[in-house]
Each structure stands twice: as structure tokens, then as C-alpha cells.
Design a protein around this motif. Sequence first.
Motif, short mmCIF file in Angstrom:
data_model
loop_
_atom_site.label_atom_id
_atom_site.label_comp_id
_atom_site.label_asym_id
_atom_site.label_seq_id
_atom_site.Cartn_x
_atom_site.Cartn_y
_atom_site.Cartn_z
N LEU A 271 -2.74 11.25 5.71
CA LEU A 271 -2.62 12.51 5.84
C LEU A 271 -1.37 13.12 5.77
CD1 LEU A 271 -4.48 12.97 9.60
CD2 LEU A 271 -5.27 13.60 7.12
N HIS A 272 -0.29 12.29 6.11
CA HIS A 272 1.09 12.78 6.21
C HIS A 272 2.03 12.42 5.15
CE1 HIS A 272 -0.22 14.21 10.18
NE2 HIS A 272 -0.37 13.11 10.54
N GLY A 273 1.68 11.33 4.43
CA GLY A 273 2.77 10.93 3.33
C GLY A 273 2.03 10.22 2.15
N LYS A 274 2.82 10.32 1.17
CA LYS A 274 2.41 9.34 -0.13
C LYS A 274 2.84 8.04 0.31
CE LYS A 274 0.47 12.38 -2.88
NZ LYS A 274 -0.65 12.42 -2.10
N TYR A 275 1.85 7.14 0.25
CA TYR A 275 2.47 5.84 0.27
C TYR A 275 1.84 5.03 -0.79
CZ TYR A 275 4.14 6.76 5.36
OH TYR A 275 4.72 7.12 6.21
N SER A 276 2.49 4.00 -1.12
CA SER A 276 1.77 3.14 -2.09
C SER A 276 0.97 2.32 -1.41
CB SER A 276 3.01 2.36 -3.00
OG SER A 276 3.69 1.27 -2.15
N ARG A 277 0.17 1.65 -2.24
CA ARG A 277 -1.01 0.62 -1.70
C ARG A 277 -0.19 -0.61 -0.74
NH1 ARG A 277 -6.11 0.88 -3.75
NH2 ARG A 277 -6.77 -1.17 -2.90
N LEU A 278 0.88 -1.13 -1.21
CA LEU A 278 1.56 -2.10 -0.62
C LEU A 278 2.37 -1.56 0.61
CD1 LEU A 278 2.61 -5.00 -1.01
CD2 LEU A 278 4.66 -4.30 -1.61
N GLU A 279 2.89 -0.19 0.55
CA GLU A 279 3.50 0.26 1.92
C GLU A 279 2.55 0.41 2.90
OE1 GLU A 279 7.28 3.19 0.13
OE2 GLU A 279 5.07 3.66 -0.35
N LEU A 280 1.39 0.93 2.46
CA LEU A 280 0.24 1.33 3.26
C LEU A 280 -0.25 -0.02 3.99
CD1 LEU A 280 -0.82 4.01 3.97
CD2 LEU A 280 -2.79 3.75 2.38
N LYS A 281 -0.20 -1.05 3.16
CA LYS A 281 -0.80 -2.34 3.93
C LYS A 281 0.08 -3.00 4.72
CE LYS A 281 -2.43 -5.86 1.25
NZ LYS A 281 -2.71 -6.73 0.31
N GLU A 282 1.43 -3.02 4.53
CA GLU A 282 2.71 -3.20 5.51
C GLU A 282 2.40 -2.41 6.74
OE1 GLU A 282 5.75 -4.80 2.10
OE2 GLU A 282 6.04 -2.83 3.24
N LEU A 283 2.18 -1.12 6.49
CA LEU A 283 2.38 -0.18 7.50
C LEU A 283 1.06 -0.71 8.50
CD1 LEU A 283 4.08 2.19 8.49
CD2 LEU A 283 2.37 3.74 7.36
N VAL A 284 -0.08 -0.71 7.97
CA VAL A 284 -1.23 -1.13 8.86
C VAL A 284 -1.09 -2.49 9.52
CG1 VAL A 284 -3.56 -1.70 8.72
CG2 VAL A 284 -2.76 0.37 7.40
N GLU A 285 -0.36 -3.30 8.77
CA GLU A 285 -0.25 -4.70 9.33
C GLU A 285 0.79 -4.56 10.57
OE1 GLU A 285 0.78 -8.16 6.85
OE2 GLU A 285 1.46 -9.26 8.54
N LYS A 286 2.02 -4.08 10.32
CA LYS A 286 2.80 -3.88 11.52
C LYS A 286 2.19 -3.20 12.49
CE LYS A 286 7.36 -2.49 12.65
NZ LYS A 286 6.88 -2.30 13.79
#
Lengths: 280, 250
Positions: free
Chosen positions: B110-125
Motif C-alpha cells: 500500500l505504502h511504497g514501491k518495493y522490489s520483489r526481493l525487498e518485499l521478500k526480505e521485509l516479509v521474512e523479517k
Amino acid sequence: MKGAKDWREMIGWSSLWLAAGLSVLSLGAILWYILSRGLSAVSLEFLTQAPRRLGSEGGIFPTIVSTLYVTAVAMAMAVPVSLGTAIYLREYMRPSPAERLIRFSLQVLAGIPSIVFGLFGFTFFVIKLRMGFSVVAGGLTLAIMVLPTLIRAFEEAIATVPREYREASLALGADRWQTVRRIVLPTANPGLLTGIVLAIGRAVGESAAVILTAGSAMRMPVFPTDQARTMTVHLYILATEGLSDVHAYGTAAVLIVMVLLLNQLTTVTRARRRGEPRTR
Amino acid sequence: MNAIEVKKLNLYYSQLHALKDVHLECPARQVAALIGPSGCGKSTLLKSINRMNDLIDGCRVEGSVLVNGEDVYIPGYDVVELRKRVGMVFQKPAPFPMSIFDNVAYGPRLHGKYSRLELKELVEKALRDVALWDEVKDRLTKSALGLSGGQQQRLVIARVLAVKPEVILMDEPASALDPIATGRLEELIIELKKDYTIVIVTHNLQQAARISDQTSFVLHGEVVETGPTGAIFTRPRDSRTEAYITGRFG
């Protein structure tokens, strides 16, 4: 005492059973009557050829195309408008005189007999807007006719989405529109599809509203401004003009099978969607 | 430094005066508990911090709520921005009917543009932070509705963490959980206060005693007393607080 209670239970149970049985029986009888008489007329030729001799010979291909054409135009108009209205009523509007007015109008609209829609479509679309008997005039008339049904169905589908989903989404910083688009509509999707199928069923089965607006020329419609004779209108003319009972029943049988297949389609898509999460 | 300061807050639902001259200060990186009997206004107070009460018809607010020094009730304040900064966990865990991954990624998308990889890292964290990663890492694309109640509640917290809030509000987060899941949730809350300020509404006094640093007793829309949790439970200053914690009413 116990005997009296058992007796009452028996009466209650058997009258309910009778009512249910009667419904199934009468529907089954109609279905059997039409299919048994009609299916014998149905052949590849019947489905793929143009009518000859006013429809007493040949097939019904142009009327099938006309039906689908008019219905497609109606849905293309009615679905976005109804969805917008339903979302607005459910997700944005608070109880107010304006909201009550909209609901009242929809109720009135739902209660109008279809021939009146036909008359309106005839004077407004066909004459006033100079559309002539045409696919658009028929489609627009049907669109207005199915609006209340469609809005109602969409509203109910949207109402099944738990409030907790909306709260959670808003609490994560989504705005109302994001919540509607990403949470409410995907969750309501099966219900929305069912509503669309019901509306298509109504549009496909309608005759009074289209005979006055789409016309009854038997040619194959190509442009939206062409005349179109839908299957129900074809059936009506075959029967009232005494042209061919066999072809009338044949047309009816095809119509019924089409609607049944359509309903089957939703149960299949529903089953497929259930439990399967969206992933990107 | 106080992460949250509520000053002279009055809240009305149409005619009902639900919060009366409320003062509350919650220090940063601590757990503040709100206790009190049902209907006393503690959930309302909690929801006034991220302005979820705005959604209710006829709700009116006077006074101010400061989140890290910023008054969130000034006219024109961006509520969406506020709810990014102040996350909320509800009574009933309500994961969205989508995959585990999509649930956690909902806020960031919703709030930002994340690449697939960044999103994966964010979810994992986020999932690691709530100690759910090892349980779900092999089924991230499966529906979140298949998780147990305790897992769902931790998933919902991960969903909040993924938005990187400053404050987390929790409205009776353990009320739908069994004792084991509740225990794990409490451990998680204590772990989370290293990085976040937490305000929790709870019915469970033992829970408040176990996990909170500060406790406020709310009664009939007023904050009767706020103090260090130990002090509130051992030597309350107000007789009504004492009556409540010793179980004489509520």
C-alpha cells in the motif's frame, strides 16, 4: 400429550414435504415437457443455420447471436454502474434522506413490469434518441431493467465481507478505496459473480422489453445499430403466428439448456476459487 | 520521552460521554496496560490514539493526543499517515483471505514501491520478529486462514510490523487464544517492546501484571489512576482501583 405432539410434528413435517415436493414436481414437469418436445428439433443444423420460411424451417443461429449480443451490451452497461452504486451504498454512504431515496427508487424500479421498460425503451431510445430497433436500444433497456437485481445482489455480496477485514485494512493505513479494491471486492468476488449470472439469466429470458426495442428482424446482427431478434422473441413469434410448434419448443429447449449451463458455470468457478489464495 | 500523551481528551458517541477529561502518558519502548471492567471505555481510549473512532457515526472528540510529540487531532491531520505510525492488533485475529505472504506484504504494498526481493526480505523479517517464520516458511503461498488461532494472531502482528510503526496498540489480543498461545504472545510482546511502544487493553489482570511496565485503571470513561505496574497492583492510591484489582467488582 406425547401423542398429540407427535401428531402435530407429523402434520408439520408432511406439509413441508408436500410443499417442497410440489415445487420440484411442477418445475420438473415443465422442464420435461419442454425438453422432450424441443430436443427432437435440436440438431447441428438447427443451431448453426439461419431460419427459413419465417422460422418454420432452418435453424435459429441468428437469434442465438442476437440474444448473446443484446445481453452482452446490457451487461457491459449494467455491471459497472451497479457495482459502483452498490459500493457507494455499502461502503461510503451513511444513513441519510438521500440514501433512503436511492433505495426507494431501486425498489420501485424492481417492481416495474418488464413491458413497461420496453415501452420506455421504445419511446426514449428507439424514437427520441433515434436509435431505431437495434441491439443498443435493446441492450440499454435491459441494462436499466436488471439494475435493481444486480445492485441488490452486489450489495449482499459486499455485506458478507467481515467488518474485521475492513478495520484491519484501515488500521494498516489503507484508505477506503484501497480497502474496497484490495480486500472487499476480492473477498466478495464469488457473490458478485453469482449476481452477474442471475442478471444474465434474467436478460437472456426477457422478451417483452426487447421486442419493443431490439425489433424482430431475422437477419444476423453485425453492428450495434442493427435489428436483432432474440430467442425469446423468436419463440414468441413462432408460437403466436402458429408458424411451427416444433421449432418453438426447440428454441425453448436451447434457451433452457443455455441458462442451466450458465448456472453450472458459477458453481464451477466458485469451487475453483474457494480456498485458493491469491498470489502474485 | 513519552511516545504517547493524551491530554484532556473528551469523547462523545452522540449523547454518550464515553471518555471524560482523560490524561495518559505512555513512555517509549514500554508496555502500557489499560485495565478496567467491560464498557469502561478502555478500548475507546485505545482507538482514539489511531483515530479508529473516526469510523463511527456521531463520534466527537475534544482535547489532544500526541504521538511522539505530534498532535493527531489537529484539523487536516493525515489519518493514513497516523495509522502507518500507529499499528493496531484486534481482539479477533482477522487475517485477510489471501496467502500468508500477501497478508504480511499488504501494508508495504500500500505504502511504497518495493522490489520483489525487498518485499521478500521485509516479509521474512516481520515473520521472524513474531517467531512465525520457521512454522510457515514452507507454505508462504498457502492461505492464511489455514493457520491456528495463535499463529493467526502472530501473523496479524507481523502484518503490523511490516508497516514499520512506532507504536502498536493491542485490543485484548489474547482473548481468543488458548493458554499456550497466550503464553507465546506474551513472550512476543515483551520481546517487541525493545523496539516499539506498546499499549495493550486487557481483561486479564495477571496478564497486565506479567507484561506491562505501566498500568492505568479506567472506570466509567475516566482514567482513575496510572502508575508503575508493580505499584498499582501492590499499593493502589485510589480505593476504586484497589476494589477492582482485589476482585470486589468488575
